[in-house]
Design an enzyme around this catalytic site. Sequence first.
Site, PDB file in Angstrom:
ATOM      1  CG  ASP A 115      -1.823  -1.264   1.291  1.00 26.74           C
ATOM      2  OD1 ASP A 115      -2.468  -1.785   0.086  1.00 26.74           O
ATOM      3  OD2 ASP A 115      -1.761  -1.899   2.374  1.00 26.74           O
ATOM      4  CG  HIS A 159      -2.108  -1.700  -7.869  1.00 30.81           C
ATOM      5  ND1 HIS A 159      -1.269  -2.607  -8.846  1.00 30.81           N
ATOM      6  CD2 HIS A 159      -1.324  -2.076  -6.715  1.00 30.81           C
ATOM      7  CE1 HIS A 159      -0.172  -2.888  -8.236  1.00 30.81           C
ATOM      8  NE2 HIS A 159      -0.153  -2.672  -6.890  1.00 30.81           N
TER       9      HIS A 159
HETATM   10  P1  IMP Z   1      -2.003 -13.368   2.303  1.00 26.57           P
HETATM   11  O1  IMP Z   1      -1.010 -12.845   1.360  1.00 26.57           O
HETATM   12  O2  IMP Z   1      -3.625 -12.943   2.192  1.00 26.57           O
HETATM   13  O3  IMP Z   1      -1.708 -14.637   2.622  1.00 26.57           O
HETATM   14  O4  IMP Z   1      -1.954 -12.363   3.656  1.00 26.57           O
HETATM   15  C1  IMP Z   1      -0.625 -12.358   4.418  1.00 26.57           C
HETATM   16  C2  IMP Z   1      -0.393 -11.133   5.043  1.00 26.57           C
HETATM   17  O5  IMP Z   1       0.070 -10.264   4.035  1.00 26.57           O
HETATM   18  C3  IMP Z   1      -1.467 -10.366   5.743  1.00 26.57           C
HETATM   19  O6  IMP Z   1      -1.028  -9.779   6.966  1.00 26.57           O
HETATM   20  C4  IMP Z   1      -2.030  -9.314   4.697  1.00 26.57           C
HETATM   21  O7  IMP Z   1      -2.661  -8.416   5.481  1.00 26.57           O
HETATM   22  C5  IMP Z   1      -0.848  -9.260   3.928  1.00 26.57           C
HETATM   23  N1  IMP Z   1      -0.769  -8.623   2.640  1.00 26.57           N
HETATM   24  C6  IMP Z   1      -0.938  -9.324   1.543  1.00 26.57           C
HETATM   25  N2  IMP Z   1      -1.023  -8.410   0.562  1.00 26.57           N
HETATM   26  C7  IMP Z   1      -0.892  -7.317   0.849  1.00 26.57           C
HETATM   27  C8  IMP Z   1      -1.174  -6.079   0.098  1.00 26.57           C
HETATM   28  O8  IMP Z   1      -1.074  -5.944  -0.917  1.00 26.57           O
HETATM   29  N3  IMP Z   1      -1.023  -4.960   0.996  1.00 26.57           N
HETATM   30  C9  IMP Z   1      -0.981  -5.077   2.136  1.00 26.57           C
HETATM   31  N4  IMP Z   1      -0.903  -6.078   3.061  1.00 26.57           N
HETATM   32  C10 IMP Z   1      -1.148  -7.305   2.338  1.00 26.57           C
END
Ligand code: IMP
Length: 349
Positions: A60, A88
């Site tokens: 982000d 995005h």
């Molecule tokens: P996952 O990728 O859904 O398995 O999430 C794993 C961790 O990464 C969690 O804490 C999510 O909130 C974080 N996360 C995954 N992708 C993003 C992103 O694009 N922006 C912010 N946090 C992310």
Amino acid sequence: MQFSAPPGRTARCTGRPAARRVQLCLTRPAQARPSVAASAQKTERFDAQICVVLGTQWGDEGKGKLVDILSQQYDIVARAQGGANAGHTIYDDAGNKYALHLVPSGILNKTATCVIGNGVVLHLPGLFEEIESLKKKGVSVEGRLKISDRAHLLFDLHKEIDGLREAELAGSGKQIGTTKRGIGPAYASKATRNGLRVCDLRSLDTFADKLRKLSLDGSKRFGEGYAYDVEADIVKYQELAKQVLPMVTDTVDLLHTAYAEGKRILIEGANATMLDVDFGTYPYVTSSNPSIGGIATGLGLPPSKYDALIGVVKAYTTRVGAGPYPTEVFDTLAESLRAIGKEYGTTTG
Ligand code: IMP
């Protein structure tokens, strides 16, 4: 300058609400260097044949905006890793909002070809929803979206398992706070070597057998709690296969050929360094490599060809989900930073 948690509140992580957690960081780097984004705006043309844009914090940081600006100058915009956990949000000149999760941000440049590389985990129903919503806003992906035949498919069963695992971990207060998009389980299938790839859609009989076997793993592990109708998905994927196969190609060959022809390639990182499964705050990370290694393996383009690496940084840090965040700020300050910075994620809200 850093803020610690107020008395009575620890900065230790528990399950967090979806809104981003914020930390103020006003320390200056020892050697202030001009940001590449600023120089890109000044110059007519950003002079790098292959340019990589990565997130340096917890996501982000605004990568999408920068990619959108740069993509106006590039022939190809490619995604290398992650899946629909990334998000995005882009506004066009007329103020129309586009929320992209799987389609590379370059799709808004009508002359750019967009590539979803082999390192991405792809949820096809989600991809087609995105394509449909783009179409409604007058953006066609026709002939412009190329998908790797080696990319792994992310099924609803992976989302189901993501939710079940998080629920199990919640019992001990150790949940990761995933986006529940099935990312971890999909990469787990890839590493276990029982995952299905986009190329499996070319032989639907063996596709069905493989999917049944994959689903059996989930039902054995989670029993009655596992709600996934494999036969219904097999039927659904017959149709999805017809829709997606015209977009499927060997993207490694496509990228190398384009490079040899002098075409310019912009690579759009997803997620961010501190969420890297190897270099981030494990286990509170995503399941791919959002730092530079994931770009090389996720597209099959060697680092020796990258002319520019842009790490996007924002002036303060935010984090979604659980995990260590010792300088987190709370209460009114956190709320006002969240509101001023519009810190609500495209994927997580
Ligand atoms: P996952 O990728 O859904 O398995 O999430 C794993 C961790 O990464 C969690 O804490 C999510 O909130 C974080 N996360 C995954 N992708 C993003 C992103 O694009 N922006 C912010 N946090 C992310």
